[in-house]
Design an enzyme around this catalytic site. Structure first.
Site, PDB file in Angstrom:
ATOM      1  N   ALA A  73      35.226  36.166  41.410  1.00 42.40           N
ATOM      2  CA  ALA A  73      35.205  37.598  41.324  1.00 42.40           C
ATOM      3  C   ALA A  73      35.799  37.700  39.845  1.00 42.40           C
ATOM      4  O   ALA A  73      36.260  36.995  39.190  1.00 42.40           O
ATOM      5  CB  ALA A  73      36.069  38.073  42.094  1.00 42.40           C
ATOM      6  N   GLY A 118      35.232  33.416  44.640  1.00 40.74           N
ATOM      7  CA  GLY A 118      34.046  34.372  45.418  1.00 40.74           C
ATOM      8  C   GLY A 118      32.716  33.467  45.115  1.00 40.74           C
ATOM      9  O   GLY A 118      32.014  33.735  46.018  1.00 40.74           O
ATOM     10  N   GLU A 121      32.569  31.155  47.901  1.00 43.34           N
ATOM     11  CA  GLU A 121      32.466  31.988  49.151  1.00 43.34           C
ATOM     12  C   GLU A 121      31.212  32.539  49.377  1.00 43.34           C
ATOM     13  O   GLU A 121      30.652  32.410  50.368  1.00 43.34           O
ATOM     14  CB  GLU A 121      33.661  33.103  49.267  1.00 43.34           C
ATOM     15  CG  GLU A 121      34.836  33.094  49.249  1.00 43.34           C
ATOM     16  CD  GLU A 121      35.966  34.039  48.874  1.00 43.34           C
ATOM     17  OE1 GLU A 121      36.574  34.282  49.865  1.00 43.34           O
ATOM     18  OE2 GLU A 121      35.835  34.441  47.961  1.00 43.34           O
ATOM     19  N   GLU A 143      42.152  31.035  44.153  1.00 45.33           N
ATOM     20  CA  GLU A 143      43.011  32.292  44.055  1.00 45.33           C
ATOM     21  C   GLU A 143      44.267  32.290  44.569  1.00 45.33           C
ATOM     22  O   GLU A 143      45.082  32.925  43.866  1.00 45.33           O
ATOM     23  CB  GLU A 143      42.088  33.068  45.606  1.00 45.33           C
ATOM     24  CG  GLU A 143      40.835  33.625  45.133  1.00 45.33           C
ATOM     25  CD  GLU A 143      39.885  32.589  45.784  1.00 45.33           C
ATOM     26  OE1 GLU A 143      38.578  33.060  45.883  1.00 45.33           O
ATOM     27  OE2 GLU A 143      40.110  31.316  45.881  1.00 45.33           O
TER      28      GLU A 143
END
Ligand code: T1G
Length: 716
Positions: A73, A118, A121, A143
């Site tokens: 992200a 992300g 993910e 993260e």
């Protein structure tokens, strides 16, 4: 930066005649793919096209960037988010990835390069993962290192894919997996070469669509079987929580929130876990600790560009290192993958010891799979062990790491100048001797600077580069570029006693000595600073660094800053005279039990040392007072370095204190700490200490002005 409307979409759909739709990720104007809010719209549109087109039977997610899949992200976007906005952002991310996971047409991720946060993910939501067997391919959910949590399904999908037992350490540490390890874990399903990865993924996607390919079920481990039972699962999660609290002292909320999400999903199913994740992410990204850690990452990438205004660096193909002691050996270890390294010392014996350690280091990395045999041999062949100064000829950069004696360093420089090209850079790894004084009498003082590494060099990320008013820009540019190549975060500071890092550490450790003189207890003092967030207490740190080194620095800097009320305890010098050097000669503040199976047992305070601090009787000091007395002196000295121009900006000050000295990372560093609590609060606390402890707690002019005008060091 062109405005958004002119930019091409971040994802485009390529329709292949074989019925496979390739969703190409290509974030405009960024060297890596990042998942910004704009990305969501483009992804949804591409998915619409993919799902709606009857000619497409399967899909592949691939990156159009040369060597990276998706870097996660957009961290720059997180800085300004509050909790509600954070939750809303990742909830939208969930909606998108749930579409991928629920797609009736199989979607395969083609992972070449980094798949982080992300980015991983996105791949976890796919039905199959193909990865390239390439050193650049690394998979991780980092993260937790950023003070947040995997907010796009990672806390649910990773345990489901690789099992709870393997997923917990992966998410709680953020550690990166290389392709082969990822295959072994079941994180990816197939390895291939980088070149044809999209075609291999397309073939797999079609086979999945035709039902001729199934994901191979992962063989459950004994821990998986344990985790499959309710009691077993609570035991594993309970242990993990105890471990997190022991390691973080409860100072980092992210790993605890991660455990909450995993527990919710394990106990009440994916949806419940996903909701906990969305709420948890919002809470963390809106919290000052999360923000401080994200800004720390952005500062570390930002500082990589520090040399852009300088002349181009000289390429270093041959590095000379003078002194094969612990520091010299460590500098060789972080350089031998880059170029030829001439490690020079006086005797074959000292070179032999360094050679043995360097070879053992390579063997360990080959054994862990982070290095191939070929790569190991290549790095070893880069090492040249020498007792002859002539072998420095041709070095573009020479770094000395010999004893902290001014005359010795000057002699070493003179000997090196006799064989070096005038445009070769000479750097000193001294931790406190002014570089200008080492360069006195040099033929080419413009090539001389400091490259201050931290021990142990391979582990400590910081490199403090010190310039004198004679150092040439080309020399600085060369040292800076080389430090970045060594994987270091580099800050550039001006010359002076103790430069920046040692100068702010000295009053911190000095105050600890004064507190012991006033009767403080060693363990209570170290515990107080660790509870504040330092990884090691000041006394244990002095034992590691060396009491002799500490005494040396205290004497030099004490003299340099005496007029400002710096007070130095004579105890350190007396300890050294009595033969106490710390852990290195097993005679220090602590007694260290012998290591068992590579594990060091709990150290005990050495009661003898109290004889140098007024005897064994101790008295208790409020932890907050001990913390203030040490941390505020460090903060004040840091601001003074900015005031005097030793530091160029507050960013470098924060990076130097966190990465070099362990200033609590979740505060963001001394300057962000002042912004967090307010300069007025810091000045008030110092003024109070000044009345009880003396002038050394006089807040510096810049801090007083910041307090008066309510200013901050950082705009964001
Ligand atoms: N966000 C924003 N910018 C990023 C970025 C990111 N995630 N990653 C890299 N950049 C920018 C960086 O600032 C620099 O910009 C340029 O890209 C090149 O980076 C919901 C919450 C990918 C291994 O932690 O580790 O996903 O300075 O100089 O050395 O669960 O960057 O050129 O303007 O570092 O080749 C998790 C962070 C996010 C990965 C490349 N992701 N990035 O290294 O180049 S949290 C990460 C890296 C998340 C979800 C959660 C490295 C890299 P500029 P660089 P590099």
């Amino acid at each position: 930066m062109s405005n958004l409307t002119e930019q091409p979409p971040a994802i485009r759909l390529e329709k292949r005649p074989d019925g496979v739709g390739i969703l190409w990720f290509d974030t405009p104007e960024s060297p890596v793919n990042i998942l910004s809010s704009r990305f969501f719209g483009d992804f949804a549109a591409a998915l619409d096209g993919f799902e709606a087109d009857p000619s497409l039977r399967a899909g592949v997610l691939a990156s159009a960037k040369p060597d990276s899949f998706i870097a996660g992200a957009d961290l720059k976007q997180f800085v300004g988010l509050d909790a509600a906005q954070g939750t809303a952002l990742v909830t939208e991310g969930h909606r998108l990835l749930d579409r991928v996971a629920a797609s009736r047409k199989p979607i395969v991720a083609a992972i070449h390069g980094v798949a982080l946060g992300g980015g991983l993910e996105v791949a976890l939501a796919c039905h199959y993962r193909v990865a390239s067997e390439d050193p650049k391919t690394q998979l991780a959910l980092p993260e937790v290192q950023l003070g947040v949590l995997p907010g796009a399904g990672g806390t649910q999908r990773l345990p489901a894919l690789i099992g709870l037992a393997a997923a917990l350490p992966a998410i709680l540490t953020g550690s990166r997996f290389k392709a082969r390890k990822a295959l072994k874990l079941g994180l990816v399903d197939h390895l291939t070469s980088p070149r044809g990865i999209v075609d291999v993924a397309a073939r797999a996607a079609l086979q999945l669509a035709e039902g001729t390919l199934r994901r191979k079920p992962r063989k459950p481990t004994p821990l998986d079987r344990l985790a499959a039972t309710g009691p077993g699962r609570s035991f594993i999660l309970g242990q993990a929580r105890k471990d997190v609290l022991r390691k973080t002292r409860g100072l980092y909320p992210a790993p605890l929130r991660i455990l909450d999400c995993i527990e919710a999903g394990q106990a009440r199913g994916f949806r419940a876990g996903a909701t906990a994740e969305q709420q948890g992410f919002g809470a963390l990204v809106g919290d000052s600790k999360g923000k401080a850690l994200i800004k720390l990452f952005l500062a570390m990438t930002d500082v990589k560009k520090a040399g852009e205004h300088l002349p181009p660096p000289r390429r270093v193909s041959r590095l000379g290192i003078l002194g094969a002691g612990f520091m010299g050996e460590g500098i060789a270890a972080v350089s031998m993958s880059q170029n030829t390294v001439v490690l020079k010392d006086l005797t074959p014996a000292s070179l032999g010891k360094a050679a043995k350690n360097l070879d053992a280091g390579l063997a360990k990395r080959e054994k862990s799979g982070s290095l191939t045999r070929l790569e190991r041999d290549r790095q070893w062949s880069n090492l040249v062990f020498s007792t002859d100064t002539q072998d420095l000829a041709g070095c573009e950069l020479v770094i000395e790491a010999v004893f902290e004696k001014l005359e010795l360093k000057r002699q070493i420089l003179a000997d090196a100048e006799a064989v070096l090209h005038p445009q070769a850079v000479f750097a000193s790894n001294t931790s406190a001797l002014p570089i200008g004084r080492i360069a006195e009498g040099a033929k080419h003082p413009e090539r001389v600077l400091g490259m201050h590494y931290f021990s142990p060099v391979p582990k400590m990320p910081l490199l403090e580069i010190i310039v004198t008013d004679q150092t040439a820009d080309w020399a600085l540019s060369t040292a800076l570029a080389y430090g970045v190549k060594q994987g270091k975060t580099c800050i550039v500071v001006k010359d002076g006693p103790g430069f920046y890092t040692t100068r702010i550490l000295a009053p911190f450790v000095g105050e600890a000595m004064l507190l012991l003189e006033e009767g403080a207890d060693i363990e209570a003092l170290d515990k107080a600073l660790k509870d504040f967030g330092f990884p090691v207490g000041p006394i244990a740190l002095l034992d590691e660094v060396g009491i002799d080194v500490g005494a040396h620095i205290a004497r030099d800097l004490g003299a340099a800053f005496a007029e400002r009320g710096w007070k130095t305890s004579p105890a350190a010098a007396k300890l050294v005279d009595a033969g106490y050097c710390g852990r290195k000669n097993a005679k220090g503040f602590y007694i260290y039990p012998p290591e068992k199976k590579g594990k060091s047992g709990k150290k005990q305070v050495n009661p003898e040392v109290y004889g140098f601090f007024g005897g064994p009787a101790r008295k208790s000091f409020p932890a907050a007072e001990m913390v203030d007395r040490l941390a505020l002196l460090m903060v004040n000295e840091a601001v003074r370095c900015l005031e005097e121009g030793i530091l160029g900006n507050a960013r470098d000050g924060d990076l130097g204190a966190i990465l070099g000295l362990g200033f609590p990372p979740f505060t963001g560093g001394p300057f962000r700490y002042v912004d967090l609590v307010g300069a007025a609060d810091v000045v008030a606390r110092m003024e109070r200490l000044k009345t009880t402890c003396g002038d050394r707690f006089t807040p510096c002019a810049m801090l007083v002005e910041m307090a008066r005008e309510g200013k901050r060091f950082h705009e964001d």
